[in-house]
Design an enzyme around this catalytic site. Structure first.
Site, PDB file in Angstrom:
ATOM      1  CG  HIS A  71       1.917   2.579   6.187  1.00  0.00           C
ATOM      2  ND1 HIS A  71       1.196   1.307   5.685  1.00  0.00           N
ATOM      3  CD2 HIS A  71       2.566   2.410   6.075  1.00  0.00           C
ATOM      4  CE1 HIS A  71       1.905   0.514   6.085  1.00  0.00           C
ATOM      5  NE2 HIS A  71       2.429   1.154   6.673  1.00  0.00           N
ATOM      6  CB  CYS A 107      -1.029   0.230   1.317  1.00  0.00           C
ATOM      7  SG  CYS A 107      -0.464   0.749   2.875  1.00  0.00           S
TER       8      CYS A 107
END
Length: 215
Positions: free
Chosen positions: A89, A36
């Site tokens: 993230h 991701c």
């Protein structure tokens, strides 16, 4: 790709995502990374992930190089209010946080999400502790995804009141594991058709779909 009804899933119910699919421009030949963080870096910068120093989700491989121009930087420099609610993230310390990368408002959790090293120890996506604009351990009741959508709706209302355009980046944590639902009965109907793990996965997507309808 196959986890919404509009793209052929015969079990899941996603009427809002199906409507969004029908009304949107769709990128049918779009290439992403296998994890991701690299994909997020490409989305934020418009560059191939390795060119912006993001190659994985761990071992500092998720830190978007300081100095790279992000989509939020571009919007903010053109007069938009910018906000990010959910999973980043791409770095949780200076100078990598969302509020260092063009976002005026940021509500999130540990950089990699629930259960990762810098997340609050007790978080399980229900009545969690959040990071708000860099300040940690702000406890907010409710399912985490509902909290993020509520914040986005409040931000839109504030932008309308201020008569300013806005840009919101709203990447949910669910249905990424751990799939925690405040009410396990949400998955009961899906358990009649698929295994329990998939039932919880589909139920989380269906509830996010309903929040997209609210938004």
């Amino acid at each position: 790709y196959g986890d919404i009804a509009a793209l052929g899933n015969p079990v899941i119910r996603t009427p809002q995502l199906d409507r969004l699919h029908a009304e949107s421009v769709r990128l049918t030949d779009f290439h992403v990374d296998p994890t991701c963080s690299p994909t997020r870096s490409a989305l934020m910068t418009g560059k191939y992930s390795h060119h912006v120093k993001v190659w994985h989700t761990i071992a500092a491989g998720n830190h978007l190089r300081a100095g790279e121009l992000t989509m939020a930087d571009a919007f903010r420099s053109n007069g938009y209010r910018t906000a990010m609610f959910g999973k980043w993230h791409l770095g949780s310390n200076l100078p990598y946080r969302p509020i260092d990368r063009g976002f005026d408002e940021w509500l999130g959790q540990g950089d990699g999400g629930t259960g990762t090293t810098d997340d609050h120890f007790l978080n399980d996506r229900v009545n969690d502790h959040f990071i708000h604009n860099g300040e940690r351990d702000q406890q907010i009741n409710g399912w985490a995804e509902d909290v993020f959508f509520n914040s986005a709706i409040d931000f839109i209302r504030g932008s309308k009141k201020a008569e300013k355009p806005f840009f919101i980046y709203l990447p949910t944590y669910s249905p990424h594991a751990p799939v925690t639902l405040p009410d396990p009965s949400w998955a009961d109907d899906y358990k009649k058709k698929v295994n329990a793990g998939t039932a919880f996965f589909f139920a989380a997507i269906e509830k996010i779909d309903a929040q997209i309808g609210r938004l």
